[in-house]
Design a protein around this motif. Structure first.
Motif, PDB file in Angstrom:
ATOM      1  N   LEU A   2      11.563  48.969-132.658  1.00  8.95           N
ATOM      2  CA  LEU A   2      10.676  50.253-133.121  1.00  8.95           C
ATOM      3  C   LEU A   2      11.191  50.991-134.730  1.00  8.95           C
ATOM      4  O   LEU A   2      10.526  51.287-135.489  1.00  8.95           O
ATOM      5  N   ALA A   3      12.626  50.666-134.794  1.00  2.00           N
ATOM      6  CA  ALA A   3      13.529  51.432-135.879  1.00  2.00           C
ATOM      7  C   ALA A   3      12.870  50.759-137.155  1.00  2.00           C
ATOM      8  O   ALA A   3      12.950  51.334-138.091  1.00  2.00           O
ATOM      9  N   GLN A   4      12.889  49.396-136.822  1.00  2.34           N
ATOM     10  CA  GLN A   4      12.571  48.426-138.291  1.00  2.34           C
ATOM     11  C   GLN A   4      11.156  48.994-138.830  1.00  2.34           C
ATOM     12  O   GLN A   4      10.988  48.657-139.885  1.00  2.34           O
ATOM     13  N   GLU A   5      10.318  49.488-137.751  1.00  2.00           N
ATOM     14  CA  GLU A   5       8.881  49.922-138.481  1.00  2.00           C
ATOM     15  C   GLU A   5       8.921  51.198-138.817  1.00  2.00           C
ATOM     16  O   GLU A   5       7.718  51.840-139.170  1.00  2.00           O
ATOM     17  N   SER A   6      10.108  52.098-138.699  1.00  2.00           N
ATOM     18  CA  SER A   6       9.986  53.396-138.870  1.00  2.00           C
ATOM     19  C   SER A   6      10.885  53.836-140.266  1.00  2.00           C
ATOM     20  O   SER A   6      11.225  52.888-140.847  1.00  2.00           O
ATOM     21  N   GLU A   7      10.971  55.090-140.408  1.00  2.00           N
ATOM     22  CA  GLU A   7      11.796  55.568-141.589  1.00  2.00           C
ATOM     23  C   GLU A   7      13.157  55.504-141.311  1.00  2.00           C
ATOM     24  O   GLU A   7      14.024  55.994-142.408  1.00  2.00           O
ATOM     25  N   VAL A   8      13.672  55.027-140.517  1.00  2.00           N
ATOM     26  CA  VAL A   8      15.319  54.873-140.363  1.00  2.00           C
ATOM     27  C   VAL A   8      15.615  53.455-140.165  1.00  2.00           C
ATOM     28  O   VAL A   8      16.575  53.018-139.735  1.00  2.00           O
ATOM     29  N   SER A   9      14.688  52.520-140.997  1.00  2.00           N
ATOM     30  CA  SER A   9      15.103  51.060-141.225  1.00  2.00           C
ATOM     31  C   SER A   9      16.363  50.787-141.956  1.00  2.00           C
ATOM     32  O   SER A   9      17.045  49.971-141.875  1.00  2.00           O
ATOM     33  N   LYS A  10      16.836  51.709-142.897  1.00  2.00           N
ATOM     34  CA  LYS A  10      18.027  51.555-143.740  1.00  2.00           C
ATOM     35  C   LYS A  10      19.040  51.807-142.760  1.00  2.00           C
ATOM     36  O   LYS A  10      20.195  51.126-142.875  1.00  2.00           O
ATOM     37  N   SER A  11      18.962  52.561-141.725  1.00  2.00           N
ATOM     38  CA  SER A  11      20.183  52.956-140.757  1.00  2.00           C
ATOM     39  C   SER A  11      20.334  51.771-140.007  1.00  2.00           C
ATOM     40  O   SER A  11      21.471  51.411-139.578  1.00  2.00           O
ATOM     41  N   MET A  12      19.058  50.976-139.709  1.00  2.00           N
ATOM     42  CA  MET A  12      19.304  49.685-138.902  1.00  2.00           C
ATOM     43  C   MET A  12      20.153  48.670-139.661  1.00  2.00           C
ATOM     44  O   MET A  12      20.888  47.963-138.685  1.00  2.00           O
ATOM     45  N   ASP A  13      19.823  48.523-140.827  1.00  4.36           N
ATOM     46  CA  ASP A  13      20.796  47.749-141.631  1.00  4.36           C
ATOM     47  C   ASP A  13      22.270  48.203-141.407  1.00  4.36           C
ATOM     48  O   ASP A  13      23.122  47.489-141.402  1.00  4.36           O
ATOM     49  N   LEU A  14      22.752  49.369-141.606  1.00  8.76           N
ATOM     50  CA  LEU A  14      23.999  49.625-141.274  1.00  8.76           C
ATOM     51  C   LEU A  14      24.494  49.487-139.887  1.00  8.76           C
ATOM     52  O   LEU A  14      25.666  48.885-139.709  1.00  8.76           O
ATOM     53  N   PHE A  15      23.904  49.610-139.061  1.00  6.91           N
ATOM     54  CA  PHE A  15      23.989  49.075-137.448  1.00  6.91           C
ATOM     55  C   PHE A  15      24.659  47.605-137.452  1.00  6.91           C
ATOM     56  O   PHE A  15      25.309  47.137-136.849  1.00  6.91           O
ATOM     57  N   ARG A  16      23.491  46.906-138.289  1.00  5.31           N
ATOM     58  CA  ARG A  16      23.598  45.289-138.076  1.00  5.31           C
ATOM     59  C   ARG A  16      24.969  45.151-138.821  1.00  5.31           C
ATOM     60  O   ARG A  16      25.827  44.105-138.411  1.00  5.31           O
ATOM     61  N   GLN A  17      25.279  45.684-139.991  1.00  9.23           N
ATOM     62  CA  GLN A  17      26.344  45.285-140.615  1.00  9.23           C
ATOM     63  C   GLN A  17      27.834  45.833-139.918  1.00  9.23           C
ATOM     64  O   GLN A  17      28.725  45.262-140.196  1.00  9.23           O
TER      65      GLN A  17
END
Length: 197
Positions: free
Chosen positions: A174-189
């Motif tokens: 859900l997050a990857q398709e939304s305005e918080v996709s950059k935040s998801m990159d930080l979670f992954r890192q």
């Protein structure tokens, strides 16, 4: 727009001495199969057939109601990542939500679907119908591969892309398709993406 077994009504109410004539634009063929039987006999719906059986939707698609099934083809299932597909197929609740998102509460022939129409699914979500040139679109995409396959309890349109509702997605998807996709990159890192999947 009025249809008769998916034939468009061109001219109505021609009165004759012994009745009334309505002119339609195609010959009406005999319909004997239920939506479930259409799924069972079409080779291109093999994956859908397995999914319907796993979610116990057989009885609904054999019932006497009037439904529209947007039937994802094998090609549609192959387009999504194998990991995502296995997760949904292994989760009965997500699978049922996914399939119910492809079933409309009434029989809708392609001729009667007009641009700008919003249709409610069995899951309670909505699908937006539009057009691109002469092609019908669902949620902005021209994904209907074959339309107006008639059944005794409704109509089937084959779609070549899976319509995945939010309820069948993980937080990460859900997050990857939304305005918080950059935040998801930080979670992954930070090594925390597993909590969101």
């Amino acid at each position: 727009i009025v249809t008769v077994n998916c034939a468009r009504l061109l001219k109505a109410d021609h009165h004759a001495t012994n009745g009334v004539v309505h002119v339609i634009d195609k010959v009406i063929a005999t319909t004997t199969n239920s939506i479930q039987q259409v799924i069972e006999t079409e080779e291109s719906l093999e994956t859908l057939r397995a999914a319907v059986a796993a979610s116990d939707l057989n009885s609904l698609l054999e019932s006497e109601g009037q439904y529209t099934l947007l039937a994802p083809t094998n090609e549609a299932f192959e387009k999504i990542p194998r990991e995502t597909l296995n997760r949904i197929l292994g989760d009965p609740e997500a699978l049922r939500d996914l399939l119910n998102h492809h079933i409309l509460k009434s029989a809708m022939c392609a001729e009667a679907i007009i641009a700008g129409l919003t249709m409610e699914t069995l899951e309670g979500t909505t699908l937006d119908v539009g057009c691109s040139g002469e092609e019908l679109t669902l949620n902005g995409k021209p994904i209907i591969a074959n339309k107006d396959v008639l059944a005794t309890n409704g109509v089937v349109h084959f779609v070549n892309e899976l319509l995945i509702p939010d309820s069948a997605k993980t937080l990460f998807e859900l997050a990857q398709e939304s305005e918080v996709s950059k935040s998801m990159d930080l979670f992954r890192q930070a090594g925390l993406s597993s909590h969101l999947t």
